[in-house]
Design a protein around this motif. Structure first.
Motif, PDB file in Angstrom:
ATOM      1  N   HIS A   1     -20.754 -56.609  -4.105  1.00  0.00           N
ATOM      2  CA  HIS A   1     -20.785 -55.290  -3.462  1.00  0.00           C
ATOM      3  C   HIS A   1     -21.221 -55.376  -2.014  1.00  0.00           C
ATOM      4  O   HIS A   1     -21.871 -54.465  -1.477  1.00  0.00           O
ATOM      5  CB  HIS A   1     -21.674 -54.311  -4.234  1.00  0.00           C
ATOM      6  CG  HIS A   1     -21.236 -54.084  -5.639  1.00  0.00           C
ATOM      7  ND1 HIS A   1     -20.254 -53.193  -5.982  1.00  0.00           N
ATOM      8  CD2 HIS A   1     -21.627 -54.675  -6.800  1.00  0.00           C
ATOM      9  CE1 HIS A   1     -20.056 -53.224  -7.295  1.00  0.00           C
ATOM     10  NE2 HIS A   1     -20.876 -54.127  -7.814  1.00  0.00           N
TER      11      HIS A   1
ATOM     12  N   ARG B   1     -20.905 -49.144  -2.929  1.00  0.00           N
ATOM     13  CA  ARG B   1     -19.793 -48.795  -3.822  1.00  0.00           C
ATOM     14  C   ARG B   1     -18.509 -48.523  -3.042  1.00  0.00           C
ATOM     15  O   ARG B   1     -17.408 -48.574  -3.607  1.00  0.00           O
ATOM     16  CB  ARG B   1     -20.155 -47.580  -4.676  1.00  0.00           C
ATOM     17  CG  ARG B   1     -20.242 -46.270  -3.917  1.00  0.00           C
ATOM     18  CD  ARG B   1     -20.731 -45.139  -4.786  1.00  0.00           C
ATOM     19  NE  ARG B   1     -19.842 -44.886  -5.908  1.00  0.00           N
ATOM     20  CZ  ARG B   1     -20.064 -43.952  -6.839  1.00  0.00           C
ATOM     21  NH1 ARG B   1     -21.172 -43.237  -6.788  1.00  0.00           N
ATOM     22  NH2 ARG B   1     -19.211 -43.746  -7.805  1.00  0.00           N
ATOM     23  N   SER B   2     -18.628 -48.208  -1.741  1.00  0.00           N
ATOM     24  CA  SER B   2     -17.462 -48.012  -0.882  1.00  0.00           C
ATOM     25  C   SER B   2     -17.892 -48.182   0.556  1.00  0.00           C
ATOM     26  O   SER B   2     -19.083 -48.122   0.883  1.00  0.00           O
ATOM     27  CB  SER B   2     -16.834 -46.625  -1.091  1.00  0.00           C
ATOM     28  OG  SER B   2     -17.724 -45.603  -0.676  1.00  0.00           O
TER      29      SER B   2
ATOM     30  N   LYS C   1     -15.729 -42.240  -0.577  1.00  0.00           N
ATOM     31  CA  LYS C   1     -15.602 -43.254   0.465  1.00  0.00           C
ATOM     32  C   LYS C   1     -15.578 -42.546   1.823  1.00  0.00           C
ATOM     33  O   LYS C   1     -14.875 -41.560   1.997  1.00  0.00           O
ATOM     34  CB  LYS C   1     -14.325 -44.065   0.270  1.00  0.00           C
ATOM     35  CG  LYS C   1     -14.100 -45.113   1.365  1.00  0.00           C
ATOM     36  CD  LYS C   1     -12.740 -45.769   1.239  1.00  0.00           C
ATOM     37  CE  LYS C   1     -12.680 -46.741   0.094  1.00  0.00           C
ATOM     38  NZ  LYS C   1     -11.422 -47.566   0.132  1.00  0.00           N
TER      39      LYS C   1
ATOM     40  N   ASP D   1      -7.060 -47.725  -5.556  1.00  0.00           N
ATOM     41  CA  ASP D   1      -7.380 -47.539  -4.144  1.00  0.00           C
ATOM     42  C   ASP D   1      -6.332 -48.269  -3.320  1.00  0.00           C
ATOM     43  O   ASP D   1      -5.793 -49.298  -3.752  1.00  0.00           O
ATOM     44  CB  ASP D   1      -8.771 -48.099  -3.836  1.00  0.00           C
ATOM     45  CG  ASP D   1      -9.430 -47.409  -2.652  1.00  0.00           C
ATOM     46  OD1 ASP D   1      -8.732 -46.655  -1.946  1.00  0.00           O
ATOM     47  OD2 ASP D   1     -10.642 -47.613  -2.439  1.00  0.00           O
TER      48      ASP D   1
ATOM     49  N   SER E   1     -13.373 -54.629  -4.535  1.00  0.00           N
ATOM     50  CA  SER E   1     -13.090 -53.192  -4.614  1.00  0.00           C
ATOM     51  C   SER E   1     -13.076 -52.609  -3.215  1.00  0.00           C
ATOM     52  O   SER E   1     -13.383 -53.279  -2.227  1.00  0.00           O
ATOM     53  CB  SER E   1     -14.160 -52.488  -5.469  1.00  0.00           C
ATOM     54  OG  SER E   1     -15.449 -52.640  -4.876  1.00  0.00           O
ATOM     55  N   SER E   2     -12.704 -51.338  -3.123  1.00  0.00           N
ATOM     56  CA  SER E   2     -12.763 -50.527  -1.908  1.00  0.00           C
ATOM     57  C   SER E   2     -12.090 -51.177  -0.702  1.00  0.00           C
ATOM     58  O   SER E   2     -12.710 -51.385   0.340  1.00  0.00           O
ATOM     59  CB  SER E   2     -14.230 -50.211  -1.569  1.00  0.00           C
ATOM     60  OG  SER E   2     -14.310 -49.233  -0.551  1.00  0.00           O
TER      61      SER E   2
END
Length: 612
Positions: A346, A373-374, A423, A569, A606-607
């Motif tokens: 992360h 998380r974003s 985000k 995403d 992610s993101s």
């Protein structure tokens, strides 16, 4: 109408074969119809874009049904002034008819409705009802507007002194089926300058961003001249409050100018009227930049140089490609240096735009203790914003050096993680946006330069919907929102208006309009050009797909994007040559270079984001 009309159900089709050449080489849309017998569905050949279609005049002794069908077919031709279509009208009706007023686009029509077709017992005329399902309208500004609902209009005919039937009453504008519209019309971006900031004046050190204003022109009826005329007429009504043109009010092509054509070295000369005669060179350069970018995609090889002329034919100014880029900083061909995403820990990492090498970013978001998380990266790639892993807090930190991670005043109090902060997104002015999905206090927030007290943005037209995602365009005057209402998520495009003072700013999003009306559910989206977005979603009864759309709600023509399963995403650059980056539940972080297929970068991540 061509491929869009032809299946008439239980009543006889009226097609009369209006495309020139039906007796020789077969052109699309040509068909013959027997005078009697039952209805047999006939599949019309798809019209190739390079085939020009010409209408023919009404035949002697044509019936009212044939006159109606011939007129509708003539609307689908490449006739510049609809001269042939007017031959189906009475002289008085032809004078009053204004085809340029609007274009109505129907899904599968227009169809003649047998239940609404009747003869006038007293007047001796005929009335034919037209029906279909609305897709969109294009107004006299050439602006596209998605529409839904049923279309119901009528055409009336009467017999003239010579005994021939002609149309004596009809709606203004043109009505077309969707495939005919796509064949006949071409999307074009007009360019204006973003207004509403101190840098908006001529001679400012930091030129304002250029804003794409999408319109449609008839693609085989001198699109270059149409596009220039539309640009000089000014921005569309929807965009007008937040942009400005450097052309003086009343500027038009010099009287007598018939057509504008680049020479064999891709140089275009544009003669203008007396409104520009006294314009200063610096302002003329900005005028030429507007023209340069507007015309860039209209010719196969682009435009290399634009010359503007005064009303007496002398040169006002000349602008080449390098000078045009200097007038529009957000149109830089360099694009971002990196693509970014969160790794398995992360933390924010990056990869060069054309390589798969992954490395941590410099600064506290890449090497600190805070898990995210974003994230979002500023367009200058010098700062980044991140939402804490629990979704409660928003942080901002440098990407150029190690330092502390600044906690902003944005905080969500929602009980569940899924209801907390979205985000974030940076606009082209360096301001930061984020939405709080707290059911008890849903808010869209704006932070000037990513710091200070957040300003709550008023959003008109949400109608109790909840913002699940926010992306601001590079020009800073449009925002894309994923809005959830009644368990469905749709894409909305809004106009950003800024008022107030530096100490008390007021920011609002107004006139929300559908961005992907053909999709029943939208999962993810990103800006992908001056007026283009890439969206992930599903049509009614369909499966997840990736598609480019225009900010006006129309679908971008071109190759279909390769399928990718479980996309949650997606990120794109305004530089359309750079690859898409997405997150898939099955494949992790993946990348799609132009002309290739999806390729996995890392399984755990992610993101994904580009700067913005």
């Amino acid at each position: 109408m061509g491929a869009d009309r032809g299946r008439r159900g239980r009543f006889r089709a009226l097609r009369t074969g209006m495309a020139l050449g039906c007796g020789g080489a077969l052109l699309a849309g040509c068909a013959s119809m027997p005078d009697s017998g039952g209805v047999e569905p006939v599949e019309a050949s798809p019209r190739e874009p390079q085939v020009r279609v010409f209408a023919v005049p009404p035949q002697d002794g044509a019936s009212p049904a044939e006159i109606v069908e011939g007129f509708l077919e003539a609307l689908t031709s490449d006739d510049p002034q609809f001269a042939m279509a007017r031959k189906y009208l009475t002289e008085d009706t032809s004078r009053r008819w204004q085809p340029e007023r609007s274009t109505t686009v129907l899904a599968d029509g227009p169809n003649t409705d047998p239940n609404g077709t009747s003869n006038d017992r007293d007047g001796g005329g005929y009335r034919y009802a037209l029906a279909g399902e609305m897709v969109a309208t294009v107004d006299e500004e050439h602006a596209y507007q998605p529409e839904q609902g049923s279309y119901a209009k009528s055409i009336h005919l009467s017999r003239q002194d010579g005994g021939e039937w002609r149309i004596d009453a009809l709606p203004d504008g043109v009505v077309l089926g969707q495939s005919d519209f796509e064949r006949l019309y071409l999307p074009v971006n007009k360019y204006y300058f973003a207004s509403g900031s101190s840098s908006d004046e001529d001679g400012a050190q930091n030129p304002p961003a250029m804003v794409a204003d999408p319109v449609y022109v008839r693609q085989r009826i001198d699109p270059v001249t149409q596009a220039v005329t539309s640009l000089l007429d000014g921005p569309t009504n929807w965009l007008n409050p937040v942009v400005s043109s450097r052309f003086p009010t009343g500027t038009a092509l010099k009287k007598g100018t018939k057509a504008l054509t680049p020479d064999d070295q891709n140089r275009l000369t544009v003669p203008l009227n007396g409104q520009v005669d006294g314009v200063r060179p610096d302002r003329c350069a900005k005028m030429a930049a507007q023209l340069f970018f507007t015309l860039q995609d209209l010719t196969p090889t682009g435009i290399e140089q634009v010359e503007l002329q005064r009303s007496n034919g002398t040169q006002l100014c000349v602008l080449d490609a390098d000078q045009a880029e200097a007038s529009a900083p957000n149109r830089s061909v360099g694009g971002p240096e990196y693509q970014y995403f969160l790794d398995a820990k992360h933390k924010l990492v990056r990869m060069p735009k054309n390589k798969d090498d992954v490395e941590p970013v410099a600064g506290p978001l890449g090497g600190g203790e805070r898990q995210l998380r974003s994230a979002a990266v500023s367009r200058a790639e010098d700062r980044a914003a991140g939402v804490s892993n629990d979704g409660r807090s928003l942080y901002v930190g440098s990407l150029l050096s190690d330092g502390k991670l600044d906690k902003t005043e944005v905080r969500s109090r929602a009980a569940e993680e899924k209801d907390r902060l979205t985000k974030p997104s940076w606009d082209g002015r360096g301001d930061l946006w984020v939405a709080d999905r707290d059911p008890k206090r849903q808010r869209l927030l704006w932070l000037a330069q990513g710091e200070g007290k957040p300003v709550e943005v008023k959003v008109d037209g949400l109608n109790e919907g909840r913002i699940n995602a926010v992306r601001v365009s590079a020009d800073g005057v449009r925002v894309a929102l994923l809005v959830e209402k009644d368990d469905k998520v749709s894409l909305k495009i809004g106009r950003v208006e800024r008022q107030g003072t530096a100490d008390a700013p007021e920011v609002s999003v107004v006139e929300l309009r559908p961005g992907a009306p053909q999709m029943e559910e939208v999962t993810a989206m990103s800006w992908a050009g001056g007026s283009r977005l890439v969206v992930v979603g599903k049509e009614a009864g369909g499966v997840q797909q990736l598609q480019y759309v225009q900010s006006d709600g129309s679908v971008v023509r071109g190759p279909t994007l390769p399928a990718l399963t479980g996309v949650t995403d997606i990120a794109a650059s305004e530089d359309e040559r750079l690859p898409l980056v997405a997150h898939s539940d099955e494949d992790g972080i993946v990348r799609l270079p132009p002309g290739a297929n999806w390729k996995t970068v890392v399984k755990d991540g992610s993101s994904p984001v580009y700067p913005g």
